[in-house]
Design a protein around this motif. Structure first.
Motif, PDB file in Angstrom:
ATOM      1  N   PHE A   1       0.838  -1.196   0.000  1.00  0.00           N
ATOM      2  CA  PHE A   1       0.000   0.000   0.000  1.00  0.00           C
ATOM      3  C   PHE A   1       0.873   1.246   0.000  1.00  0.00           C
ATOM      4  O   PHE A   1       1.965   1.229   0.569  1.00  0.00           O
ATOM      5  N   VAL A   2       0.370   2.317  -0.614  1.00  0.00           N
ATOM      6  CA  VAL A   2       0.977   3.634  -0.420  1.00  0.00           C
ATOM      7  C   VAL A   2      -0.129   4.597  -0.011  1.00  0.00           C
ATOM      8  O   VAL A   2      -1.211   4.611  -0.611  1.00  0.00           O
ATOM      9  N   LEU A   3       0.135   5.351   1.053  1.00  0.00           N
ATOM     10  CA  LEU A   3      -0.846   6.313   1.563  1.00  0.00           C
ATOM     11  C   LEU A   3      -0.263   7.722   1.469  1.00  0.00           C
ATOM     12  O   LEU A   3       0.925   7.917   1.737  1.00  0.00           O
ATOM     13  N   PRO A   4      -1.103   8.697   1.107  1.00  0.00           N
ATOM     14  CA  PRO A   4      -0.602  10.070   0.990  1.00  0.00           C
ATOM     15  C   PRO A   4      -0.509  10.739   2.361  1.00  0.00           C
ATOM     16  O   PRO A   4      -1.295  10.437   3.257  1.00  0.00           O
ATOM     17  N   VAL A   5       0.461  11.616   2.527  1.00  0.00           N
ATOM     18  CA  VAL A   5       0.595  12.386   3.766  1.00  0.00           C
ATOM     19  C   VAL A   5       0.562  13.867   3.396  1.00  0.00           C
ATOM     20  O   VAL A   5       1.490  14.383   2.770  1.00  0.00           O
ATOM     21  N   ASP A   6      -0.541  14.539   3.779  1.00  0.00           N
ATOM     22  CA  ASP A   6      -0.680  15.959   3.464  1.00  0.00           C
ATOM     23  C   ASP A   6      -0.145  16.819   4.599  1.00  0.00           C
ATOM     24  O   ASP A   6      -0.075  16.383   5.745  1.00  0.00           O
ATOM     25  N   ASP A   7       0.178  18.049   4.254  1.00  0.00           N
ATOM     26  CA  ASP A   7       0.798  18.957   5.206  1.00  0.00           C
ATOM     27  C   ASP A   7      -0.248  19.608   6.118  1.00  0.00           C
ATOM     28  O   ASP A   7      -0.437  20.817   6.112  1.00  0.00           O
ATOM     29  N   ALA A   8      -0.959  18.767   6.880  1.00  0.00           N
ATOM     30  CA  ALA A   8      -1.935  19.250   7.859  1.00  0.00           C
ATOM     31  C   ALA A   8      -2.026  18.169   8.927  1.00  0.00           C
ATOM     32  O   ALA A   8      -1.860  16.996   8.617  1.00  0.00           O
ATOM     33  N   LEU A   9      -2.310  18.551  10.171  1.00  0.00           N
ATOM     34  CA  LEU A   9      -2.430  17.504  11.193  1.00  0.00           C
ATOM     35  C   LEU A   9      -3.596  16.600  10.852  1.00  0.00           C
ATOM     36  O   LEU A   9      -3.492  15.382  10.914  1.00  0.00           O
ATOM     37  N   SER A  10      -4.729  17.257  10.496  1.00  0.00           N
ATOM     38  CA  SER A  10      -5.870  16.472  10.048  1.00  0.00           C
ATOM     39  C   SER A  10      -6.685  17.313   9.085  1.00  0.00           C
ATOM     40  O   SER A  10      -6.927  18.490   9.334  1.00  0.00           O
ATOM     41  N   ASN A  11      -7.067  16.720   7.957  1.00  0.00           N
ATOM     42  CA  ASN A  11      -8.010  17.392   7.063  1.00  0.00           C
ATOM     43  C   ASN A  11      -9.190  16.465   6.814  1.00  0.00           C
ATOM     44  O   ASN A  11      -9.900  16.588   5.833  1.00  0.00           O
ATOM     45  N   GLY A  12      -9.343  15.483   7.696  1.00  0.00           N
ATOM     46  CA  GLY A  12     -10.449  14.540   7.595  1.00  0.00           C
ATOM     47  C   GLY A  12     -10.207  13.442   6.582  1.00  0.00           C
ATOM     48  O   GLY A  12     -11.001  12.521   6.450  1.00  0.00           O
ATOM     49  N   ARG A  13      -9.087  13.506   5.846  1.00  0.00           N
ATOM     50  CA  ARG A  13      -8.873  12.507   4.808  1.00  0.00           C
ATOM     51  C   ARG A  13      -7.421  12.022   4.796  1.00  0.00           C
ATOM     52  O   ARG A  13      -7.142  10.865   5.093  1.00  0.00           O
ATOM     53  N   SER A  14      -6.493  12.915   4.513  1.00  0.00           N
ATOM     54  CA  SER A  14      -5.116  12.470   4.338  1.00  0.00           C
ATOM     55  C   SER A  14      -4.113  13.362   5.053  1.00  0.00           C
ATOM     56  O   SER A  14      -2.961  13.456   4.646  1.00  0.00           O
ATOM     57  N   GLY A  15      -4.574  14.035   6.119  1.00  0.00           N
ATOM     58  CA  GLY A  15      -3.642  14.755   6.984  1.00  0.00           C
ATOM     59  C   GLY A  15      -2.790  13.749   7.748  1.00  0.00           C
ATOM     60  O   GLY A  15      -3.038  12.536   7.705  1.00  0.00           O
ATOM     61  N   ILE A  16      -1.783  14.255   8.453  1.00  0.00           N
ATOM     62  CA  ILE A  16      -0.800  13.373   9.098  1.00  0.00           C
ATOM     63  C   ILE A  16      -1.468  12.348  10.014  1.00  0.00           C
ATOM     64  O   ILE A  16      -1.142  11.161   9.964  1.00  0.00           O
ATOM     65  N   TYR A  17      -2.424  12.793  10.833  1.00  0.00           N
ATOM     66  CA  TYR A  17      -3.044  11.860  11.788  1.00  0.00           C
ATOM     67  C   TYR A  17      -4.167  11.030  11.158  1.00  0.00           C
ATOM     68  O   TYR A  17      -4.486   9.948  11.651  1.00  0.00           O
ATOM     69  N   ASP A  18      -4.751  11.510  10.060  1.00  0.00           N
ATOM     70  CA  ASP A  18      -5.725  10.673   9.333  1.00  0.00           C
ATOM     71  C   ASP A  18      -5.000   9.473   8.742  1.00  0.00           C
ATOM     72  O   ASP A  18      -5.444   8.330   8.837  1.00  0.00           O
ATOM     73  N   THR A  19      -3.853   9.758   8.132  1.00  0.00           N
ATOM     74  CA  THR A  19      -3.097   8.690   7.482  1.00  0.00           C
ATOM     75  C   THR A  19      -2.454   7.766   8.509  1.00  0.00           C
ATOM     76  O   THR A  19      -2.309   6.561   8.272  1.00  0.00           O
TER      77      THR A  19
END
Ligand code: GDP
Ligand code: 5AD
Length: 605
Positions: free
Chosen positions: A102-120
């Protein structure tokens, strides 16, 4: 869920004692007290029946599904083909997650409800729990010390968040089917690149990650020419600094020489072969590097044991290619491709995004194992032009037959939904290279990606063969068997020694304890053919990898071994050679460079 009653006429599996032990420990269904409640045969039937069952959704009758399940069962129980571990563990069981990568995206936000650091981070835990490995690019995170406007604070940077993922992996690993495994990637033009390259210099750190630097063509050009390259802000792509390319390359080489990490990921090379560029580009790979994947992408793997296709009773003066059973190999590759396509439908994915992308592009990873066994059985040294040429030949055949099988599946099931604009699609809309040429010829495929080479760390034990395309690790070693040390000798070596009349138990024991075969009793041509990973010059490792890469859709998991006394210049030359030969990445390991070496030859094993 499927009722896993084993038909009484099915034959037993051929499995070594070691394979049965590994299966019982981690793969078989267990009761509340941890006692296995299935046999290896019931496990293989559970898998065969569940995966064949996917044919029903394309109109297959019950009898046809049963017949297909029997063919799948035969492949797996005779060690000719094995799917990746999660398929063996989870098919036909409530978890039902069948993929290794699997590869998961890591966006530059703690959480954006989808792919922020803690969502991922949460998604990672779910994937690990189900037995999958995860890869991440941390390149979109703002660098350490950058400002955080919402809090007036400062950012802690990609490496700190990778350490967070590492710690979470450590905690979750107790509860899953197998421990978590990760790949961490940073682009070479990220401002924190120095910190990233050095983050595993202390080998007790970030132990649940393999790390690789994503090297661009532009960077490699700057390394060759000498000079600097730009560091880019992950926020907006603006130039925020410069580095000397050779200095950074030397740091990477130094780390690889010292500890084996970081590896490199040639990201532009990988993206040239991205089959579906309209859906995104590759940023990262799975943990062992053989699968560059899009965000929320997944791949289920399976490997054919190619050593089994050598006709051992053919006259040894026949040319090597005439001693390979190509017709049987074709039959198995077609069945294996069918199996892996079915896995996509039988799979329960841990996230909706992953489910949707899997069904849109239908990526599979058919690989091989037993490559070193095949060479030994044909009498060809791994470290030879003949060996490399044979690698190219066998992989070209498998790749082509896997595409033929995928085309045949597409005739009844349809091409993968994103086929039109893919690199396989019709002329007008298909993805092309910058110069306008097609990357691949048009083909009406069921799957956007077919082939790969995985490490096959565990499944090669079940199949009783050498791993992936790696050379033999040892001809013999001393194995601890119920408290006493016994020599464990490569069966082909034993067979040849007996056929040629120089077998003795004393010799086998000497070979196992000394960790080499350079004794007068062993004929010279046999010494050349039974070369092991450490006897092989690093250049041959890379030449073999490159030959396979020519005919592999995704990438190849391969370790280039160096002797302990190798220099940083030796490692640098190999990194450059791998790039020049169009490999998609390279990993090295210098003997003795890590305190805990899992496998070692000779007296220390
Ligand atoms: P095998 O099917 O168990 O023999 O797995 P391989 O050694 O061929 O590895 C294939 C892929 O499975 C790797 O690239 C990873 O993505 C994943 N993988 C391998 N080992 C582990 C593990 O110990 N834990 C997890 N979570 N994933 C793994
Ligand atoms: N990049 C790619 N592959 C890696 N491996 C370890 N670290 C990396 C990396 N940074 C691979 C080894 C071996 C497998 C077990 O993991 O090369 O094939």
């Amino acid at each position: 869920l499927f009722d896993d009653h084993l038909p009484s006429d099915l034959p037993e599996a051929t499995l070594s004692d070691n394979a049965r032990i590994v299966l019982a420990k981690r793969y078989l269904k267990k009761d509340e007290d941890g006692q296995p409640i299935e046999e290896p045969e019931t496990m293989f039937w559970r898998v065969a029946r569940t995966i064949a069952g996917a044919d029903a959704r394309y109109g297959a009758s019950e009898a046809a599904v049963d017949e297909l399940a029997r063919q799948f069962y035969a492949l797996m129980t005779t060690g000719v083909f094995e799917p990746n571990s999660p398929t063996l563990m989870n098919a036909g069981r409530p978890l039902g997650q069948l993929s290794a990568c699997f590869v998961l995206p890591v966006d530059d936000a703690l959480s954006n409800g989808r792919s922020g650091i803690y969502d991922t981070l949460k998604a990672m835990a779910l994937v690990h729990q189900s037995g999958g490995g995860t890869g991440f690019s941390f390149s979109r995170l703002r660098p350490e010390g950058d400002n955080v406007r919402s809090t007036m604070g400062v950012a802690s940077g990609p490496v700190s968040f990778m350490k967070l993922y590492d710690a979470s992996t450590e905690v979750v690993k107790q509860g899953g089917t197998r421990r978590g495994a990760n790949m961490g990637i940073l682009r070479v033009d990220h401002p924190d690149i120095r910190n990233f390259i050095a983050c595993k210099n202390d080998t007790s750190q970030v132990t649940n990650f393999n790390i690789s630097v994503a090297l661009t063509d532009e960077f490699m050009k700057a390394v060759k020419a000498g000079g600097s390259y730009d560091l880019l802000s992950p926020r907006n792509g603006s130039v925020v600094g410069q580095e000397d390319a050779r200095q950074i390359f030397d740091l990477i080489v130094h780390g690889a020489w010292k500890t084996g990490e970081p590896g490199t990921f040639f990201i532009d090379r990988a993206n040239e072969y991205n089959p579906v560029p309209s859906l995104g580009s590759y940023e990262a790979t799975n943990p062992c590097g053989e699968q560059p994947l899009l965000a929320y992408d997944v791949c289920n793997l399976g490997s054919v044991n190619v050593g089994r296709f050598v006709k051992l009773d053919a006259p040894s003066d026949l040319p090597p290619e005439d001693r390979i059973d190509w017709d049987e190999l074709r039959r198995v590759v077609h069945l294996a491709t069918h199996f892996l396509d079915n896995v996509i439908d039988a799979n329960r994915y841990p996230l909706a995004e992953i489910h949707n992308l899997a069904h849109t592009i239908r990526r599979i990873g058919l690989g091989i194992m037993g490559w070193a066994d095949l060479l030994v059985r044909l009498g060809i040294p791994y470290s030879s032009h003949e060996g490399v040429e044979m690698g190219r030949r066998v992989m070209r055949f498998i790749n082509e037959e896997s595409r033929n099988a995928s085309e045949r599946l597409a005739e009844t099931r349809g091409v993968f939904p994103a086929w039109g604009p893919s690199i396989w699609g019709p002329d007008a809309t298909c993805a092309r290279r910058a110069d306008g040429s097609r990357v691949r010829p048009m083909r009406a495929l069921r799957n956007c990606n077919l082939t790969t080479v995985a490490p096959t760390g565990t499944i090669s034990i079940f199949a009783g063969c050498s791993g992936g395309i790696e050379p033999l690790f040892a001809v013999a070693f001393m194995r601890n068997q119920a408290g006493s040390l016994m020599p464990d000798v490569n069966p082909d070596f034993v067979r040849i020694a007996q056929e040629q009349g120089w077998y003795s138990e004393e010799l086998m024991e000497r070979i196992a304890t000394e960790g080499h075969i350079h004794f007068d009793e062993v004929p010279e041509d046999i010494q050349r053919v039974f070369v092991t990973a450490h006897d092989i010059a690093p250049e041959w490792h890379v030449r073999m990898q490159a030959a396979f890469q020519e005919h592999v859709d995704s990438a190849i998991s391969k370790t280039t071994n160096f002797p302990n006394e190798a220099t940083e210049d030796d490692v640098r030359a190999i990194y450059e050679l791998a790039f020049d030969l169009d490999c998609k990445g390279v990993t090295v390991y210098r003997d003795g460079s890590r305190p805990m070496q899992v496998l070692s030859t000779g007296k220390t094993s």
